[in-house]
Design a protein around this motif. Structure first.
Motif, PDB file in Angstrom:
ATOM      1  N   ARG A   8      50.119  -3.543  -4.236  1.00  0.00           N
ATOM      2  CA  ARG A   8      50.385  -4.214  -3.496  1.00  0.00           C
ATOM      3  C   ARG A   8      50.140  -5.572  -2.875  1.00  0.00           C
ATOM      4  NH1 ARG A   8      50.641  -2.070   1.716  1.00  0.00           N
ATOM      5  NH2 ARG A   8      48.997  -0.693   2.013  1.00  0.00           N
ATOM      6  N   VAL A   9      50.543  -6.053  -1.505  1.00  0.00           N
ATOM      7  CA  VAL A   9      49.869  -6.732  -0.454  1.00  0.00           C
ATOM      8  C   VAL A   9      50.155  -6.774   0.560  1.00  0.00           C
ATOM      9  CG1 VAL A   9      48.311  -9.226   0.009  1.00  0.00           C
ATOM     10  CG2 VAL A   9      49.554  -8.604  -2.445  1.00  0.00           C
ATOM     11  N   ASP A  10      49.444  -5.705   1.714  1.00  0.00           N
ATOM     12  CA  ASP A  10      50.003  -6.273   2.939  1.00  0.00           C
ATOM     13  C   ASP A  10      49.510  -6.869   3.913  1.00  0.00           C
ATOM     14  OD1 ASP A  10      47.798  -6.163   4.018  1.00  0.00           O
ATOM     15  OD2 ASP A  10      46.707  -4.361   4.090  1.00  0.00           O
ATOM     16  N   GLU A  11      49.696  -7.016   5.549  1.00  0.00           N
ATOM     17  CA  GLU A  11      50.112  -8.204   6.007  1.00  0.00           C
ATOM     18  C   GLU A  11      48.967  -8.638   6.094  1.00  0.00           C
ATOM     19  OE1 GLU A  11      50.176  -5.799   7.693  1.00  0.00           O
ATOM     20  OE2 GLU A  11      52.406  -4.811   6.532  1.00  0.00           O
ATOM     21  N   THR A  12      47.552  -7.729   6.433  1.00  0.00           N
ATOM     22  CA  THR A  12      46.088  -9.072   6.284  1.00  0.00           C
ATOM     23  C   THR A  12      46.013  -9.557   4.865  1.00  0.00           C
ATOM     24  OG1 THR A  12      44.978  -6.771   5.448  1.00  0.00           O
ATOM     25  CG2 THR A  12      45.997  -6.859   7.657  1.00  0.00           C
ATOM     26  N   GLY A  13      46.702  -9.425   4.265  1.00  0.00           N
ATOM     27  CA  GLY A  13      46.274  -9.859   2.730  1.00  0.00           C
ATOM     28  C   GLY A  13      45.210  -9.026   2.188  1.00  0.00           C
ATOM     29  N   THR A  14      45.682  -7.477   2.351  1.00  0.00           N
ATOM     30  CA  THR A  14      44.804  -6.633   1.630  1.00  0.00           C
ATOM     31  C   THR A  14      45.222  -6.503   0.118  1.00  0.00           C
ATOM     32  OG1 THR A  14      43.258  -6.088   3.518  1.00  0.00           O
ATOM     33  CG2 THR A  14      43.364  -4.821   1.314  1.00  0.00           C
ATOM     34  N   VAL A  15      44.770  -6.348  -1.243  1.00  0.00           N
ATOM     35  CA  VAL A  15      45.550  -6.205  -2.075  1.00  0.00           C
ATOM     36  C   VAL A  15      44.800  -4.478  -2.683  1.00  0.00           C
ATOM     37  CG1 VAL A  15      45.711  -6.674  -4.582  1.00  0.00           C
ATOM     38  CG2 VAL A  15      44.990  -8.474  -2.746  1.00  0.00           C
ATOM     39  N   TYR A  16      46.207  -3.934  -2.852  1.00  0.00           N
ATOM     40  CA  TYR A  16      46.015  -2.313  -3.324  1.00  0.00           C
ATOM     41  C   TYR A  16      46.743  -2.108  -5.235  1.00  0.00           C
ATOM     42  CZ  TYR A  16      45.427  -1.660   1.578  1.00  0.00           C
ATOM     43  OH  TYR A  16      44.650  -2.136   2.847  1.00  0.00           O
ATOM     44  N   VAL A  17      46.041  -1.738  -5.773  1.00  0.00           N
ATOM     45  CA  VAL A  17      46.687  -1.332  -6.526  1.00  0.00           C
ATOM     46  C   VAL A  17      46.868   0.675  -6.323  1.00  0.00           C
ATOM     47  CG1 VAL A  17      43.864  -0.804  -7.447  1.00  0.00           C
ATOM     48  CG2 VAL A  17      46.038  -0.992  -9.601  1.00  0.00           C
ATOM     49  N   VAL A  25      41.567  -0.299  -3.005  1.00  0.00           N
ATOM     50  CA  VAL A  25      41.527  -1.479  -2.469  1.00  0.00           C
ATOM     51  C   VAL A  25      41.366  -2.803  -3.822  1.00  0.00           C
ATOM     52  CG1 VAL A  25      40.195  -3.156  -1.040  1.00  0.00           C
ATOM     53  CG2 VAL A  25      41.271  -0.708   0.161  1.00  0.00           C
ATOM     54  N   VAL A  26      41.987  -3.365  -3.738  1.00  0.00           N
ATOM     55  CA  VAL A  26      41.287  -4.573  -5.381  1.00  0.00           C
ATOM     56  C   VAL A  26      40.424  -5.415  -4.028  1.00  0.00           C
ATOM     57  CG1 VAL A  26      42.267  -5.744  -6.816  1.00  0.00           C
ATOM     58  CG2 VAL A  26      43.503  -3.653  -6.323  1.00  0.00           C
ATOM     59  N   GLY A  27      40.924  -5.832  -3.450  1.00  0.00           N
ATOM     60  CA  GLY A  27      40.237  -6.683  -2.624  1.00  0.00           C
ATOM     61  C   GLY A  27      40.927  -7.401  -1.772  1.00  0.00           C
ATOM     62  N   SER A  28      40.308  -8.849  -1.400  1.00  0.00           N
ATOM     63  CA  SER A  28      41.348  -9.271  -0.313  1.00  0.00           C
ATOM     64  C   SER A  28      41.460 -10.973  -0.696  1.00  0.00           C
ATOM     65  CB  SER A  28      40.733  -9.374   1.376  1.00  0.00           C
ATOM     66  OG  SER A  28      40.494 -10.008   2.563  1.00  0.00           O
ATOM     67  N   TRP A  29      42.487 -11.195  -0.617  1.00  0.00           N
ATOM     68  CA  TRP A  29      43.835 -12.837  -0.903  1.00  0.00           C
ATOM     69  C   TRP A  29      43.449 -13.070   0.845  1.00  0.00           C
ATOM     70  CZ3 TRP A  29      43.573 -15.047  -5.267  1.00  0.00           C
ATOM     71  CH2 TRP A  29      44.460 -15.430  -5.702  1.00  0.00           C
ATOM     72  N   GLN A  30      43.184 -14.024   0.957  1.00  0.00           N
ATOM     73  CA  GLN A  30      43.800 -14.717   2.138  1.00  0.00           C
ATOM     74  C   GLN A  30      44.151 -16.860   1.722  1.00  0.00           C
ATOM     75  OE1 GLN A  30      43.924 -13.965   4.549  1.00  0.00           O
ATOM     76  NE2 GLN A  30      42.706 -11.768   4.239  1.00  0.00           N
ATOM     77  N   ALA A  31      44.100 -17.068  -0.099  1.00  0.00           N
ATOM     78  CA  ALA A  31      44.099 -18.596  -0.609  1.00  0.00           C
ATOM     79  C   ALA A  31      45.786 -18.883  -0.538  1.00  0.00           C
ATOM     80  CB  ALA A  31      43.217 -18.802  -1.020  1.00  0.00           C
ATOM     81  N   GLY A  32      46.330 -17.219  -1.016  1.00  0.00           N
ATOM     82  CA  GLY A  32      47.609 -18.101  -0.685  1.00  0.00           C
ATOM     83  C   GLY A  32      48.610 -17.315  -0.258  1.00  0.00           C
ATOM     84  N   SER A  33      49.611 -16.789  -1.322  1.00  0.00           N
ATOM     85  CA  SER A  33      50.595 -15.671  -1.357  1.00  0.00           C
ATOM     86  C   SER A  33      50.871 -14.935  -2.099  1.00  0.00           C
ATOM     87  CB  SER A  33      52.312 -16.440  -1.411  1.00  0.00           C
ATOM     88  OG  SER A  33      51.827 -16.874  -2.837  1.00  0.00           O
ATOM     89  N   PRO A  34      51.148 -14.212  -0.965  1.00  0.00           N
ATOM     90  CA  PRO A  34      51.380 -12.282  -1.761  1.00  0.00           C
ATOM     91  C   PRO A  34      50.976 -12.257  -3.395  1.00  0.00           C
ATOM     92  CG  PRO A  34      52.018 -12.104   0.416  1.00  0.00           C
ATOM     93  CD  PRO A  34      52.011 -13.750   0.009  1.00  0.00           C
TER      94      PRO A  34
END
Length: 409
Positions: A8-17, A25-34
């Protein structure tokens, strides 16, 4: 927030597995949509799936070493443990664990295989040693020597044993070969005197052969080389360290002579063949003058052709009559035209024709006498030459007689 069964991806862009130990935590995503974030890390998971599949295939179908396979497994496991992908990471770990077991199983198989190969190699080398020790007592010098050399090649192709065992077997093997060599050397020692005599004879033959190598007296020299070869064969073999060198010198001297002879003959044949080609071209050029039209021009053209003809050397003997006959035919045709023109334009033609006829008849009779003498003396070449000359004179005589007939007798 966006999610799927494995992440999933939360509101802050953090990606979880999602894993058996909870979310990681998988990583942070700020470049596009969840959705794009999940798709990106799912593709990384698929990349790991493909990488594991390829490694499984390599382990099953290639000679990949256990060490290299383990390094590759550890590299993939580090990526899986780092949780930088979204998917069933536990399934990947299970596949890696299974792959480790497969590698270990193959490692054990190879270990057993190597042990089996070592046992087989030991048995093979023991058999080689036994055979070598039997051959060491043989009196079949050539056959036994060749077989021992073959055993050495076989030995070299076998795997090495442990150093102690390998050295012990090699020592026995080498000792057997040495024993055979000593016995053979003692046997051939008694032949040294005979081989020394052969060496002296062959050195004399080599000296004469080398002296003849520059000769251009082709026939007698070739015959002498045949005699020298017969003497060489009758002399027997010299010592091995001299035989090849003497033979190379002896054969080399012959090769120099026969190569020179072949070159001269080939050059002569090539030159005569080329001469024939040139004369055929001239004969064809001469034949184009027939039928004779303008006599003066034909005569001049034939004279030019004939001068070039005479400048060309010999042609092959079997082709000579035919090519010379073609030129003689053209020459006779021009002479006939000249005679016809002469009779037609000269008021004293008959008188001159009668005189010429007498001269030609005398010349023909003389040539026939000379031909008979040459044949009687066995001078075929001279007789053939005179006959060609007679053919031309007879043709002129026939024309003169025909001219007289045209003048009424």
């Amino acid at each position: 927030m966006s999610s799927d069964p494995w992440g999933r991806v939360d509101e802050t862009g953090t990606v979880y597995v999602r894993t058996a130990d909870g979310e990681q935590v998988v990583g942070s995503w700020q470049a596009g949509s969840p959705e794009e974030a999940l798709a990106y890390f799912e593709r990384k998971y698929e990349g790991l799936v493909v990488e594991i599949g390829l490694l499984e295939k390599r382990v099953q179908t290639t000679d990949l070493s256990a060490k290299d396979a383990q390094v590759a497994i550890d590299h993939i496991r580090e990526q899986v443990d780092a949780h930088h992908a979204v998917g069933d990471l536990q399934a990947l770990k299970d596949r890696l664990d299974k792959l480790v077991a497969t590698v270990e199983s193959r490692r054990e198989e190879r270990k057993q295989q190597r042990a089996k190969q070592s046992d087989e190699a030991r048995k093979a080398k023991e058999d080689l040693v036994t055979e070598a020790e039997q051959l060491a007592q043989s009196d079949q010098w050539r056959a036994a020597g060749e077989r021992l050399r073959s055993l050495v090649d076989t030995w070299k192709g076998l795997p090495r044993l442990d150093r102690k065992s390998d050295d012990e077997l090699w020592h026995r093997f080498s000792h057997a070969r040495s024993a055979f060599s000593k016995r053979r050397k003692a046997h051939f020692a008694q032949l040294d005197a005979q081989r020394e005599d052969a060496r002296r004879i062959k050195e004399r033959l080599v000296s004469e052969a080398e002296g003849l190598s520059g000769s251009t007296d082709w026939g007698p020299t070739a015959a002498r080389y045949r005699e020298l070869m017969a003497e060489w064969k009758a002399a027997g073999r010299a010592q091995r360290e001299h035989e090849d060198d003497l033979w190379n010198r002896f054969r080399g001297a012959q090769d120099v002579f026969f190569a020179a002879r072949s070159s001269v003959f080939a050059e002569r044949d090539a030159e005569q063949t080329e001469n024939l080609k040139l004369k055929e071209e001239l004969a064809e050029e001469a034949e184009k003058l027939l039928p004779v039209g303008e006599l003066k021009a034909a005569r001049a053209a034939f004279r030019s052709i004939n001068e070039r003809w005479e400048a060309i050397g010999h042609v092959p003997r079997d082709a000579r009559p035919k090519i010379e006959g073609r030129m003689h035919a053209v020459e006779r045709a021009i002479q006939e035209s000249e005679e016809a023109e002469w009779r037609r334009t000269n008021p004293e033609a008959r008188a001159r024709a009668a005189g010429l006829t007498g001269q030609l008849q005398a010349a023909v009779d003389k040539l026939r006498t000379q031909i008979e003498q040459a044949r009687a003396q066995g001078n075929t070449a001279k007789a053939d030459k005179l006959e060609r000359e007679l053919e031309g004179r007879q043709s002129l005589l026939d024309q003169a007689l025909k001219g007289l007939e045209e003048f009424g007798g």
